[in-house]
Design an enzyme around this catalytic site. Structure first.
Site, PDB file in Angstrom:
ATOM      1  N   TRP A  21       0.836  -1.198   0.000  1.00  0.00           N
ATOM      2  CA  TRP A  21       0.000   0.000   0.000  1.00  0.00           C
ATOM      3  C   TRP A  21       0.868   1.244   0.000  1.00  0.00           C
ATOM      4  CZ3 TRP A  21      -1.819   3.103   4.569  1.00  0.00           C
ATOM      5  CH2 TRP A  21      -2.774   4.058   4.187  1.00  0.00           C
ATOM      6  N   GLN A  27       5.921   4.773  -5.463  1.00  0.00           N
ATOM      7  CA  GLN A  27       7.323   4.981  -5.100  1.00  0.00           C
ATOM      8  C   GLN A  27       8.229   3.816  -5.484  1.00  0.00           C
ATOM      9  OE1 GLN A  27       5.955   5.744  -0.919  1.00  0.00           O
ATOM     10  NE2 GLN A  27       7.403   7.443  -0.983  1.00  0.00           N
ATOM     11  N   TYR A  54      -5.153  -1.026  -4.551  1.00  0.00           N
ATOM     12  CA  TYR A  54      -3.863  -0.357  -4.435  1.00  0.00           C
ATOM     13  C   TYR A  54      -3.358   0.045  -5.823  1.00  0.00           C
ATOM     14  CZ  TYR A  54      -3.711  -2.231   0.346  1.00  0.00           C
ATOM     15  OH  TYR A  54      -3.979  -2.550   1.665  1.00  0.00           O
ATOM     16  N   SER A 159     -11.461  -6.920   6.693  1.00  0.00           N
ATOM     17  CA  SER A 159     -10.582  -5.793   7.018  1.00  0.00           C
ATOM     18  C   SER A 159     -11.440  -4.612   7.441  1.00  0.00           C
ATOM     19  CB  SER A 159      -9.706  -5.417   5.820  1.00  0.00           C
ATOM     20  OG  SER A 159      -8.839  -4.338   6.155  1.00  0.00           O
ATOM     21  N   SER A 215      -0.653  -0.278   9.217  1.00  0.00           N
ATOM     22  CA  SER A 215      -0.280   1.024   9.762  1.00  0.00           C
ATOM     23  C   SER A 215       0.312   0.933  11.166  1.00  0.00           C
ATOM     24  CB  SER A 215      -1.476   1.977   9.766  1.00  0.00           C
ATOM     25  OG  SER A 215      -1.061   3.317   9.914  1.00  0.00           O
ATOM     26  N   PRO A 216       1.266   0.028  11.396  1.00  0.00           N
ATOM     27  CA  PRO A 216       1.878  -0.072  12.729  1.00  0.00           C
ATOM     28  C   PRO A 216       2.673   1.169  13.110  1.00  0.00           C
ATOM     29  CG  PRO A 216       3.142  -1.337  11.141  1.00  0.00           C
ATOM     30  CD  PRO A 216       1.884  -0.916  10.436  1.00  0.00           C
ATOM     31  N   LEU A 217       3.045   1.977  12.106  1.00  0.00           N
ATOM     32  CA  LEU A 217       3.812   3.200  12.370  1.00  0.00           C
ATOM     33  C   LEU A 217       2.946   4.451  12.215  1.00  0.00           C
ATOM     34  CD1 LEU A 217       7.158   2.264  10.556  1.00  0.00           C
ATOM     35  CD2 LEU A 217       6.560   2.027  12.983  1.00  0.00           C
ATOM     36  N   GLY A 294       5.816  -1.536   5.641  1.00  0.00           N
ATOM     37  CA  GLY A 294       5.925  -0.958   4.310  1.00  0.00           C
ATOM     38  C   GLY A 294       7.307  -0.371   4.131  1.00  0.00           C
ATOM     39  N   GLN A 300      15.059   0.484   4.358  1.00  0.00           N
ATOM     40  CA  GLN A 300      13.936   0.458   5.295  1.00  0.00           C
ATOM     41  C   GLN A 300      13.501  -0.964   5.607  1.00  0.00           C
ATOM     42  OE1 GLN A 300      11.119   2.968   3.242  1.00  0.00           O
ATOM     43  NE2 GLN A 300      11.688   4.769   4.438  1.00  0.00           N
TER      44      GLN A 300
END
Length: 335
Positions: A21, A27, A54, A159, A215-217, A294, A300
């Protein structure tokens, strides 16, 4: 790598996984996808997450080309898709009444399209990306069951469904001898906790619900990279993500940033960074089957995988320090 059962199911997923996602197409091109997926796989990642919506299907196309080049044994990895939105972004498609939602026609056709784009014979995990109030629950559950019986899907889930909706699907499946949902993919992070920790609490023990959290961050805020402003290469500067920038600049967003600054000191004391600490914090919850990470750059991927080294450092004392910082957090922003 640590491997966890997907709830009560026999299949095991890597504690850290890789999702597409935001990044794939926007990117990340095919070669970058190959490099990052290969790096994640070498770290032991066996689950790669995707969805029809997506990048309007382009994300699945890129992942499919990468999987084709990598040529891994099919039994060594899991790949997912999600159905509901259709090819979001294509206005012509969105205006067609049966090309979105969870009606039988779209659920089955979207599965076939995902198989083609991902270049695989079956989906390991197939999610209903959102609930659909316009389609009877039995119709959706029966369509998923048929796909499983045909060998095109191994496990299906939801979800961002409510606990009540998940239980309705489970009850319908049990009533009619169909296959119930195995997993839910909810948002979960330090700033978004109530649904995962409270609303779903009984589902983990009562039906053995597995989870693949996203979205853990908190869309990057928990990496600490916004502590001193917005970097030029941030997703907050991408077209279509103005809402993220607005949330960050809100009173709630700024209050949460201050908490990140304080938690960054905890990370430093543990000889790690804020991103790894936030990922490890998610992994600390035993009801998390896998944390979907991600990445827009190869480095990363490597950095995220190091979160596993932080997990043993999250002692009761450290968790208490973090909870003290988070205790008076403002209402959850919509990251």
């Amino acid at each position: 790598m640590e491997y966890r059962h997907l709830g009560r199911a026999g299949v095991r997923v890597s504690a850290l996984s890789l999702g597409s996602w935001v990044t794939f197409k926007t990117q990340v091109d095919v070669q970058a996808a190959v490099d990052m997926m290969a790096a994640a796989y070498d770290h032991g990642v066996n689950f790669f997450d995707n969805a029809e919506a997506y990048a309007g299907g382009e994300s699945e196309i890129i992942m499919g080309k990468a999987l084709n080049q990598l040529n891994w044994e099919r039994g060594s990895f899991l790949v997912s898709s999600k159905v509901y939105w259709g090819l979001k972004g294509n206005n012509d498609t969105q205006n067609k009444p049966n090309m979105w939602g969870l009606n039988r026609k779209h659920v089955i056709e979207a599965c076939h399209d995902a198989l083609r784009r991902l270049q695989v014979d079956y989906l390991d995990l197939y999610f209903c990306h959102r609930p659909d109030s316009t389609t009877p629950m039995e119709e959706t559950v029966r369509a998923m069951t048929d796909l499983i019986q045909q060998g095109k899907v191994l496990y299906w889930g939801t979800s961002e469904w409510s606990a009540q909706q998940i239980m309705e699907a489970y009850s319908v499946a049990r009533q009619y001898g169909l296959v119930p949902p195995t997993m839910e993919q909810p948002q979960y992070n330090m700033f978004h906790r109530d649904r995962f920790e409270d609303e779903y609490r009984r589902l983990y023990s009562e039906i053995g619900l597995g989870t693949t959290i996203w979205s853990p961050l908190a869309s990057g805020i928990l990496t600490g990279k916004y502590n001193e402003g917005i970097p030029e290469d941030s997703r907050l500067n991408l077209p279509g993500y103005e809402w993220l920038r607005k949330n960050l600049h809100s009173e709630k967003g700024q209050a949460n940033l201050e908490k990140v600054r304080q938690m960054s000191e905890v990370a430093a004391d543990l000889d790690t960074n804020m991103a790894r600490l936030a990922l490890a914090w998610c992994l600390k919850n035993p009801n998390v089957s896998t944390v979907i990470t991600g990445a827009s750059r190869l480095e990363q991927v490597h950095d995220n995988m190091a979160a596993l080294d932080v997990l043993p450092k999250l002692t009761d004392e450290v968790m208490t320090r973090l909870e003290e910082i988070l205790d008076n957090k403002p209402a959850e922003p919509s990251f």
